[in-house]
Design a protein around this motif. Structure first.
Motif, short mmCIF file in Angstrom:
data_model
loop_
_atom_site.label_atom_id
_atom_site.label_comp_id
_atom_site.label_asym_id
_atom_site.label_seq_id
_atom_site.Cartn_x
_atom_site.Cartn_y
_atom_site.Cartn_z
N ASP A 232 0.81 -1.10 -0.13
CA ASP A 232 -0.14 -0.13 -0.06
C ASP A 232 0.82 0.97 0.02
O ASP A 232 1.94 1.12 0.54
N HIS A 233 0.35 2.25 -0.54
CA HIS A 233 1.35 3.41 -0.90
C HIS A 233 1.54 3.94 0.56
O HIS A 233 2.41 4.98 0.82
N ILE A 234 0.85 3.82 1.54
CA ILE A 234 0.95 4.41 3.03
C ILE A 234 1.51 3.65 4.03
O ILE A 234 1.40 3.66 5.22
N THR A 235 1.81 2.43 3.48
CA THR A 235 2.81 1.43 4.46
C THR A 235 3.85 1.70 5.09
O THR A 235 4.39 2.74 4.78
N SER A 236 4.17 1.34 6.53
CA SER A 236 4.90 1.76 7.36
C SER A 236 5.59 0.38 7.97
O SER A 236 4.82 -0.67 8.43
N PHE A 237 6.96 0.29 8.31
CA PHE A 237 7.73 -0.67 8.59
C PHE A 237 8.14 -0.33 10.25
O PHE A 237 9.17 -0.80 10.71
N SER A 238 7.95 0.78 10.63
CA SER A 238 8.48 1.30 11.99
C SER A 238 8.43 0.33 13.15
O SER A 238 9.55 0.47 13.91
N HIS A 239 7.61 -0.40 13.21
CA HIS A 239 7.37 -1.12 14.57
C HIS A 239 7.57 -2.70 14.29
O HIS A 239 7.23 -3.51 15.01
N GLN A 240 8.60 -3.11 13.35
CA GLN A 240 8.84 -4.50 12.74
C GLN A 240 10.31 -4.71 13.12
O GLN A 240 11.03 -4.09 12.29
N ASN A 241 10.99 -5.27 14.25
CA ASN A 241 12.28 -5.33 14.11
C ASN A 241 12.57 -6.83 14.29
O ASN A 241 13.24 -7.24 15.36
N ALA A 242 12.41 -7.56 13.22
CA ALA A 242 12.92 -8.88 13.07
C ALA A 242 13.85 -8.99 11.92
O ALA A 242 13.53 -8.38 10.92
N ASP A 243 14.61 -9.92 11.99
CA ASP A 243 15.44 -10.15 10.70
C ASP A 243 15.17 -11.07 9.77
O ASP A 243 15.83 -11.46 8.79
N THR B 108 1.34 -4.39 4.12
CA THR B 108 0.01 -4.19 3.89
C THR B 108 -0.20 -3.83 2.49
O THR B 108 0.56 -3.16 1.62
N GLN B 109 -1.44 -4.17 1.96
CA GLN B 109 -1.80 -3.85 0.57
C GLN B 109 -3.05 -2.87 0.42
O GLN B 109 -3.62 -2.50 1.27
N SER B 110 -3.01 -2.46 -0.82
CA SER B 110 -4.09 -1.38 -1.01
C SER B 110 -5.48 -2.19 -1.25
O SER B 110 -5.24 -3.21 -1.87
N VAL B 111 -6.42 -1.83 -0.34
CA VAL B 111 -7.67 -2.51 -0.52
C VAL B 111 -8.76 -1.52 -1.35
O VAL B 111 -8.96 -0.51 -0.75
N GLN C 244 -0.46 -14.72 1.90
CA GLN C 244 -1.43 -13.72 1.65
C GLN C 244 -2.68 -13.77 2.80
O GLN C 244 -3.30 -14.72 2.66
N LEU C 245 -3.03 -12.79 3.26
CA LEU C 245 -4.10 -12.58 4.42
C LEU C 245 -5.02 -11.73 3.72
O LEU C 245 -4.72 -10.71 3.16
N THR C 246 -6.41 -12.08 3.98
CA THR C 246 -7.55 -11.30 3.31
C THR C 246 -8.11 -10.51 4.55
O THR C 246 -7.69 -10.55 5.64
N THR C 247 -9.08 -9.65 4.18
CA THR C 247 -9.73 -8.83 5.08
C THR C 247 -10.24 -9.62 6.13
O THR C 247 -10.26 -9.27 7.38
N GLY C 248 -11.05 -10.73 5.86
CA GLY C 248 -11.79 -11.62 6.49
C GLY C 248 -10.58 -12.14 7.28
O GLY C 248 -11.04 -12.60 8.61
N ASP C 249 -9.49 -12.71 6.95
CA ASP C 249 -8.63 -13.34 7.75
C ASP C 249 -8.28 -12.40 8.94
O ASP C 249 -8.09 -12.89 10.27
N VAL C 250 -7.97 -11.10 8.85
CA VAL C 250 -7.35 -10.23 9.81
C VAL C 250 -8.35 -9.78 10.60
O VAL C 250 -8.20 -9.70 12.00
N GLY D 110 -14.80 -9.93 2.33
CA GLY D 110 -13.86 -10.36 3.06
C GLY D 110 -12.83 -11.07 2.53
O GLY D 110 -12.07 -11.68 3.24
N GLU D 111 -12.77 -11.36 1.06
CA GLU D 111 -11.68 -11.81 0.46
C GLU D 111 -10.66 -10.89 -0.37
O GLU D 111 -9.75 -11.52 -0.78
N GLU D 112 -10.73 -9.67 -0.09
CA GLU D 112 -9.65 -8.64 -0.54
C GLU D 112 -8.37 -8.98 0.24
O GLU D 112 -8.18 -9.05 1.36
N HIS D 113 -7.20 -8.74 -0.63
CA HIS D 113 -6.01 -8.97 -0.26
C HIS D 113 -5.57 -7.52 0.82
O HIS D 113 -5.35 -6.67 0.25
N LEU D 114 -5.30 -8.18 2.07
CA LEU D 114 -5.16 -7.01 2.97
C LEU D 114 -3.47 -6.86 3.53
O LEU D 114 -2.99 -6.14 3.50
N LEU D 115 -2.99 -8.12 3.66
CA LEU D 115 -1.46 -8.40 4.12
C LEU D 115 -0.79 -9.32 3.56
O LEU D 115 -1.30 -10.44 3.33
#
Length: 485
Positions: A194-205, A211-214, A249-255, A229-234
């Protein structure tokens, strides 16, 4: 009563077998005159039980005490406390997450003649990381050859704290994952997001959530609604055998299985990388974890919009979300599911009738709370330092502030366990107050501009005051800052 009259006069110390018990160390810390009379060996053993804050506080008792504490880590402690709170937190996280780094620090030649108490690890790391870097810079016979460089830009690159992974944004919806190889940043994978995605709070190697545009529609309630609930969200990217691959790939319904609207404004990966918190700011949230097949699934839902800040416990089995005076606690069960175990509102007692400058009750306004978990994960403390403004932007002035300790009850619900009141000399909007748990979680040290308190958890699991003493140099503080009356 004068300070001298409050001190015990006995100099007897239980050092049978050169074994210093923790309760003896705490008793010693309370009475400064004992510190300067014991042998250096016994003194060092006593000091090895003290926390970072205790070392710093008792160094101020007298020049003799400070001089003896220099061989017990005082210089390192003072450097650590001069750092910003954010940097201090980073040093704590780094040293706690890397046993290899801890062992490397212990191998430094300076610790062949000195003790290395584990609770001082963050201070040693912060000090000697700087010291070793300076040794390299000062090396007369050392020639540094650049192996590669990268022009890091604030809005296009993100360093994952101490993890050697870099995400580089190339276009609105694409980024590269870069990793270090032989001193060079090397492109490992391209990810779409997604164009506004952020990775600021993910600190794993080894794992990255993207996140994806829905597509969205505007509902009758003004919400963005997703019908199927089938849209690709993550997307879940994992590093396996040195290659980054989209594993799931996780959908809106998964999350968000129970929500009509499904979008994320921020994500927080737990320090152990086993739980992902997906937040819809001001609305709700969800917690993801691995299922029995290793795939990420919804493990619990967060039913609060008061979720602007959050904090995991050290074991990552408890999570607090807080905003203003409101705290929501989530806890993880043995089956890895998450559920709400606390719905807390921190406020003044009902009989507190103090008024704001506008005539409103103080209790009608939220506190800007801060939260701290104990290292043993059994308690958390919350407090505030700024009373804030009333509805007319006039400063609220209080004659007391407080620290509240919470713990789970027999049913697992988090309740207020102890409230510690700190009274101001005169009503004030701001009050410098800082609680800090001991490494074993059984002591809470509260430092303020006026005094230092130590509360202990007794055998009945109740918090009781152990030390309540004014700072030894309070007379100097008053004369320097307040001046003559």
């Amino acid at each position: 009563m004068s300070p001298a009259m409050r001190l015990k006069t006995s100099t007897d110390i239980n050092t049978l077998g050169n074994e210093i018990k923790p309760e003896v160390a705490r008793d010693m810390a309370r009475f400064d005159h004992r510190w300067v009379r014991v042998s250096q060996e016994v003194f060092t053993k006593i000091a090895s039980y003290l926390s970072i804050n205790e070392i710093n506080n008792f160094a101020q008792a007298s020049p003799t005490t400070a001089d003896r504490l220099r061989s017990c880590g005082l210089a390192e402690v003072q450097y650590f406390l001069s750092l910003t709170r954010q940097r201090q937190s980073s040093c704590r996280a780094i040293i706690q997450s890397s046993q290899q780094l801890l062992e490397h620090l212990r191998s430094l030649s300076i610790f062949s003649v000195r003790r290395f108490p584990a609770q001082l690890g963050p201070a040693f790391y912060s000090f000697y990381a700087r010291h070793l870097r300076q040794q390299i810079l000062d090396g007369a016979a050392l020639t540094l050859i650049p192996r590669g460089s990268l022009n890091v830009k604030r809005f296009t690159h993100h360093l994952h704290d101490h993890i050697p992974i870099l995400t580089e944004r190339k276009a609105d919806n694409y980024s590269d994952i870069l990793a270090l190889e032989h001193g060079h940043w090397v492109r490992k994978a391209e990810i779409k997001h997604d164009h506004i995605t952020s990775f600021s709070h993910q600190n794993a190697d080894h794992i990255l959530f993207v996140t994806q545009s829905v597509p969205a529609s505007f509902g009758s309630m003004g919400l963005f609604c997703y019908k199927s609930g089938e849209e690709h969200l993550l997307s879940v990217y994992e590093c396996r055998n040195g290659a980054w691959v989209e594993q799931q790939q996780l959908t809106t319904g998964d999350v968000f299985p129970q929500c009509q609207s499904a979008f994320t404004t921020s994500m927080y990966l737990s320090p152990d990388a086993r739980s992902l918190v997906c937040i819809k700011a001001g609305q709700s949230g969800a917690i993801l974890g691995r299922g029995t097949d290793g795939r990420w699934v919804n493990r619990g839902n967060i039913h609060t919009g008061l979720n602007h800040d959050l904090l995991f416990s050290a074991d990552c089995k408890h999570l607090v979300l807080y905003s203003g005076s409101f705290i929501t606690v989530m806890s993880k069960a043995d089956d890895e599911s998450w559920s709400q175990t606390g719905d807390i509102i921190v406020k003044d007692p009902d009989d507190d009738l103090k008024l704001t400058p506008s005539g409103d009750k103080v209790s009608e306004y939220d506190f800007d709370l801060q939260v701290l978990f104990s290292p043993d994960n059994r308690h958390f403390a919350t407090w505030f330092e700024d009373a804030g403004d009333d509805c007319y932007n006039a400063s609220i002035r209080r004659d007391y502030f407080f620290v509240v300790i919470f713990a789970p009850d027999p049913e697992g619900q988090w309740r207020e366990k102890q409230r510690i009141i700190k009274t101001c000399d005169c009503p004030s909007r701001y009050y410098d107050i800082q609680p800090d748990f001991s490494p074993d979680g059984r002591c809470l040290i509260i430092t303020t501009e006026d005094d230092l308190d130590i509360w202990e958890l007794n055998a009945d699991d109740q918090w009781r005051p152990s030390v309540q003493e004014p700072p030894p140099l309070r007379w100097w503080y008053d004369s320097f800052f307040c001046g003559p009356l």
